[in-house]
Design a protein around this motif. Structure first.
Motif, PDB file in Angstrom:
ATOM      1  N   HIS A 109       5.268   3.797  -9.627  1.00 49.50           N
ATOM      2  CA  HIS A 109       6.486   2.975  -9.551  1.00 49.50           C
ATOM      3  C   HIS A 109       6.345   1.710 -10.397  1.00 49.50           C
ATOM      4  N   TYR A 110       5.260   0.989 -10.231  1.00 54.08           N
ATOM      5  CA  TYR A 110       5.102  -0.273 -10.961  1.00 54.08           C
ATOM      6  C   TYR A 110       4.872  -0.035 -12.456  1.00 54.08           C
ATOM      7  N   GLU A 111       4.185   1.055 -12.803  1.00 57.33           N
ATOM      8  CA  GLU A 111       3.996   1.345 -14.224  1.00 57.33           C
ATOM      9  C   GLU A 111       5.310   1.710 -14.898  1.00 57.33           C
ATOM     10  N   LYS A 112       6.186   2.403 -14.188  1.00 55.84           N
ATOM     11  CA  LYS A 112       7.462   2.815 -14.777  1.00 55.84           C
ATOM     12  C   LYS A 112       8.470   1.681 -14.791  1.00 55.84           C
ATOM     13  N   GLU A 113       8.580   0.951 -13.681  1.00 57.89           N
ATOM     14  CA  GLU A 113       9.634  -0.053 -13.561  1.00 57.89           C
ATOM     15  C   GLU A 113       9.252  -1.396 -14.176  1.00 57.89           C
ATOM     16  N   HIS A 114       8.001  -1.819 -13.991  1.00 54.44           N
ATOM     17  CA  HIS A 114       7.631  -3.184 -14.396  1.00 54.44           C
ATOM     18  C   HIS A 114       6.474  -3.249 -15.395  1.00 54.44           C
ATOM     19  N   SER A 165      -8.815   7.684   2.616  1.00 58.43           N
ATOM     20  CA  SER A 165      -7.873   8.800   2.570  1.00 58.43           C
ATOM     21  C   SER A 165      -6.431   8.299   2.518  1.00 58.43           C
ATOM     22  N   SER A 166      -6.124   7.312   3.338  1.00 61.57           N
ATOM     23  CA  SER A 166      -4.771   6.748   3.343  1.00 61.57           C
ATOM     24  C   SER A 166      -4.449   6.066   2.019  1.00 61.57           C
ATOM     25  N   TYR A 167      -5.436   5.363   1.473  1.00 58.45           N
ATOM     26  CA  TYR A 167      -5.220   4.660   0.210  1.00 58.45           C
ATOM     27  C   TYR A 167      -4.931   5.650  -0.925  1.00 58.45           C
ATOM     28  N   LYS A 168      -5.762   6.687  -1.023  1.00 58.43           N
ATOM     29  CA  LYS A 168      -5.576   7.652  -2.111  1.00 58.43           C
ATOM     30  C   LYS A 168      -4.307   8.477  -1.936  1.00 58.43           C
ATOM     31  N   ARG A 169      -3.854   8.624  -0.702  1.00 59.57           N
ATOM     32  CA  ARG A 169      -2.634   9.388  -0.457  1.00 59.57           C
ATOM     33  C   ARG A 169      -1.388   8.631  -0.908  1.00 59.57           C
ATOM     34  N   ASN A 170      -1.436   7.305  -0.873  1.00 53.03           N
ATOM     35  CA  ASN A 170      -0.235   6.506  -1.164  1.00 53.03           C
ATOM     36  C   ASN A 170      -0.285   5.771  -2.497  1.00 53.03           C
ATOM     37  N   ILE A 171      -1.488   5.512  -3.023  1.00 52.15           N
ATOM     38  CA  ILE A 171      -1.586   4.611  -4.171  1.00 52.15           C
ATOM     39  C   ILE A 171      -0.986   5.200  -5.439  1.00 52.15           C
ATOM     40  N   ASN A 172      -1.032   6.535  -5.596  1.00 51.57           N
ATOM     41  CA  ASN A 172      -0.496   7.133  -6.821  1.00 51.57           C
ATOM     42  C   ASN A 172       0.999   6.886  -6.962  1.00 51.57           C
ATOM     43  N   ASN A 189       0.801  -1.216   0.000  1.00 51.41           N
ATOM     44  CA  ASN A 189       0.000   0.000   0.000  1.00 51.41           C
ATOM     45  C   ASN A 189       0.837   1.270   0.000  1.00 51.41           C
ATOM     46  N   THR A 190       2.111   1.169   0.348  1.00 55.37           N
ATOM     47  CA  THR A 190       2.993   2.338   0.397  1.00 55.37           C
ATOM     48  C   THR A 190       4.262   2.038  -0.377  1.00 55.37           C
ATOM     49  N   ILE A 191       4.978   3.087  -0.713  1.00 54.20           N
ATOM     50  CA  ILE A 191       6.215   2.916  -1.466  1.00 54.20           C
ATOM     51  C   ILE A 191       7.290   2.254  -0.603  1.00 54.20           C
ATOM     52  N   GLU A 192       7.217   2.431   0.716  1.00 53.86           N
ATOM     53  CA  GLU A 192       8.173   1.751   1.594  1.00 53.86           C
ATOM     54  C   GLU A 192       7.972   0.244   1.539  1.00 53.86           C
ATOM     55  N   ASN A 202       3.288  -3.510 -15.094  1.00 57.45           N
ATOM     56  CA  ASN A 202       2.431  -4.654 -14.759  1.00 57.45           C
ATOM     57  C   ASN A 202       1.161  -4.230 -14.025  1.00 57.45           C
ATOM     58  N   TRP A 203       0.745  -2.967 -14.214  1.00 55.45           N
ATOM     59  CA  TRP A 203      -0.416  -2.443 -13.491  1.00 55.45           C
ATOM     60  C   TRP A 203      -1.613  -2.369 -14.439  1.00 55.45           C
ATOM     61  N   SER A 204      -2.729  -2.947 -14.016  1.00 53.43           N
ATOM     62  CA  SER A 204      -3.972  -2.886 -14.781  1.00 53.43           C
ATOM     63  C   SER A 204      -5.093  -2.402 -13.871  1.00 53.43           C
ATOM     64  N   THR A 205      -6.053  -1.707 -14.447  1.00 54.03           N
ATOM     65  CA  THR A 205      -7.157  -1.119 -13.678  1.00 54.03           C
ATOM     66  C   THR A 205      -8.488  -1.633 -14.207  1.00 54.03           C
ATOM     67  N   LEU A 206      -9.350  -2.047 -13.291  1.00 56.79           N
ATOM     68  CA  LEU A 206     -10.701  -2.500 -13.635  1.00 56.79           C
ATOM     69  C   LEU A 206     -11.710  -1.731 -12.792  1.00 56.79           C
ATOM     70  N   GLU A 207     -12.895  -1.523 -13.339  1.00 55.66           N
ATOM     71  CA  GLU A 207     -13.965  -0.837 -12.615  1.00 55.66           C
ATOM     72  C   GLU A 207     -14.737  -1.866 -11.792  1.00 55.66           C
ATOM     73  N   ALA A 208     -14.707  -1.674 -10.468  1.00 56.59           N
ATOM     74  CA  ALA A 208     -15.312  -2.661  -9.573  1.00 56.59           C
ATOM     75  C   ALA A 208     -16.833  -2.626  -9.574  1.00 56.59           C
ATOM     76  N   ASN A 209     -17.442  -1.586 -10.149  1.00 59.83           N
ATOM     77  CA  ASN A 209     -18.905  -1.527 -10.165  1.00 59.83           C
ATOM     78  C   ASN A 209     -19.512  -2.254 -11.364  1.00 59.83           C
TER      79      ASN A 209
END
Length: 486
Positions: free
Chosen positions: A149-154, A137-144, A80-83, A156-163
């Motif tokens: 990171h994963y989009e640039k380095e690997h 709030s915590s999720y939106k603060r860290n997820i970007n 959930n965080t870059i750390e 391997n990130w995909s997004t789906l609409e959960a609704n």
């Protein structure tokens, strides 16, 4: 939701589905006497949150189990965080595919309320509305940062609409998984037989790719072998057309070149490659770099060698180069006309760098302030085009304003046209005179309209055109105002 999707993945594909908390609990059950378990128990008894380092270490141990290694795994809600990302990367834990399910805050609260009142819920959890707000709030603060990171380095990130419907989500997740598994299995199968294999979708980082590039560096070996062209693939960051052969990476210019390389890679690499990468390689040079190289002058007297060669070396093909499109090759500077010519030069610089300059050259262009020109030259350089367009439009329209002679009508038309198309005027002023020009045209057309609809015999109103009286009144009103207002 996420839990339902995990259940379908586990049921349909046999994948082990874990969260960070489940991995920690499973490790403590399986290895109760380990030092890591005792350290985690000390933190839990003290009532504090487990450090990320301990959680990641427990996840690593669980993922090394036979069940996870043979069936694969899905890690829920982590990192959930870059750390946490850095800790996973240090242990070489890189997700092959990350699927993010997006949902609006309103839908999250609605589903949270429904879950709290579900009869199947046995244990109370911290999932009240204020707690959900804090988590969001915590999720939106860290997820970007994690996503970037994963989009640039690997990549391997995909997004789906959960609704969306659960069947569509299940189908899309299965499609992602099957596609990824196919790429991995194809890679392993080709590697085991000594053939070249595509590394697209294997989460290879840009730094790792650069460190393992073959003897052709970022240049396409297939283009160099088949067309003797230098095609620089360094801007291609997705590694879609990159292949591995003999533990080295080779970048290709496109899908056609990649297919040829995968079919028979041996003939495109040393020692069987027909062409080696030249020692002198061309590169683009910026304006700042050109200034730093002063007093080095442009070769070919600043003319574009590409347009000259492609124009069959004719006098008309001698085109001045642009300082925005300069290339350095064999310690010489060449300026090209545009971006297309620069790209052609970079592909085959030896074809354009050794041509002799013709004896007859176009006269040098000297910049001169138009304000210093005589009146005729000033008008030719500044207003000639606008005047020609205005006079051409006037000759096509042939204006004749009511109660004004033809000469003055033409002058008025040209004046309105110049005002309506003045590039140095404001948009408001141009629009104002465009409307006046249109009104002037309508008044000029009154004479033709009335002439076409009038004869010597009187006609009653019922036989006249519907707008005849209105236009006749408009025509007669212009008698007291023969000239339009400016």
């Amino acid at each position: 939701g996420i839990n339902a999707e995990y259940g379908r993945l586990e049921r349909d594909h046999g994948i082990v589905c874990l969260s960070a908390g489940e991995a920690v609990r499973l490790f403590m059950v399986q290895f109760p006497a380990s030092s890591l378990t005792k350290e985690m128990e000390s933190h839990l008894r003290a009532g504090v949150t487990l450090p990320d380092a301990l959680v990641v270490e427990a996840i690593e141990k669980i993922m090394l189990s036979q069940q996870c290694q043979t069936r694969g795994y899905v890690l829920d809600g982590f990192p959930n965080t870059i750390e946490q990302v850095k800790l996973l990367t240090e242990l070489s834990i890189i997700p092959v595919q990350i699927i993010e399910l997006t949902l609006s805050n309103k839908d999250v609260h609605w589903r949270g309320t429904a879950d709290r009142h579900s009869p199947d819920k046995t244990l109370p959890l911290h999932d009240s509305a204020p707690i959900l707000d804090v988590k969001l709030s915590s999720y939106k603060r860290n997820i970007n940062v994690v996503r970037a990171h994963y989009e640039k380095e690997h990549r391997n990130w995909s997004t789906l609409e959960a609704n969306r419907s659960k069947w569509l989500l299940n189908e899309q997740c299965a499609e992602y998984i099957n596609k990824q598994l196919l790429m991995v299995q194809t890679y392993l199968q080709r590697r085991s037989t000594g053939m070249a294999a595509s590394i697209y979708g294997l989460c290879v980082t840009p730094n790792e790719c650069s460190s393992r590039l073959g003897e052709f560096s970022h240049y396409c070996p297939v283009s160099l072998a088949t067309r003797y062209e230098l095609i620089d693939c360094s801007e291609e960051s997705t590694l879609k057309y990159t292949a591995e052969y003999r533990a080295r990476y080779y970048k290709m210019a496109g899908q056609t070149e990649l297919d040829l390389f995968l079919e028979n890679a041996e003939k495109f690499v040393a020692p069987a490659a027909p062409n080696r990468l030249p020692e002198n390689l061309p590169r683009c040079v910026s304006k700042a770099e050109v200034k730093q190289m002063f007093p080095k002058e442009l070769s070919f007297r600043g003319y574009c060698p590409v347009t000259y060669v492609l124009g069959n070396k004719r006098y008309e093909a001698l085109t001045p180069g642009s300082k925005d499109h300069v290339a350095l090759f064999a310690d010489e500077l060449f300026s090209m006309r545009d971006e297309t010519a620069l790209e052609v030069f970079l592909r085959q610089p030896w074809r354009f760098s050794e041509i002799p300059l013709p004896a007859k050259l176009p006269p040098a262009k000297i910049s001169q302030d138009v304000n210093t020109l005589p009146m005729l030259g000033y008008m030719e350089q500044s207003v000639a085009k606008a005047l020609i367009e205005a006079m051409t439009s006037c000759s096509d329209f042939k204006p004749k304003y009511p109660y004004v002679n033809a000469h003055k009508s033409a002058l008025l038309y040209v004046a309105y046209h110049l005002k309506a198309h003045n590039p140095k005027a404001t948009e408001y002023s141009r629009e104002k005179y465009r409307k006046k020009l249109e009104k002037y045209k309508q008044h000029c057309q009154l004479i033709k309209y009335l002439g076409d609809n009038m004869n010597r015999r009187y006609r009653p109103d019922s036989e006249r055109p519907i707008d005849f009286n209105y236009k006749m009144d408009e025509f007669l009103a212009l008698k007291n105002h023969p000239l339009p207002s400016s």
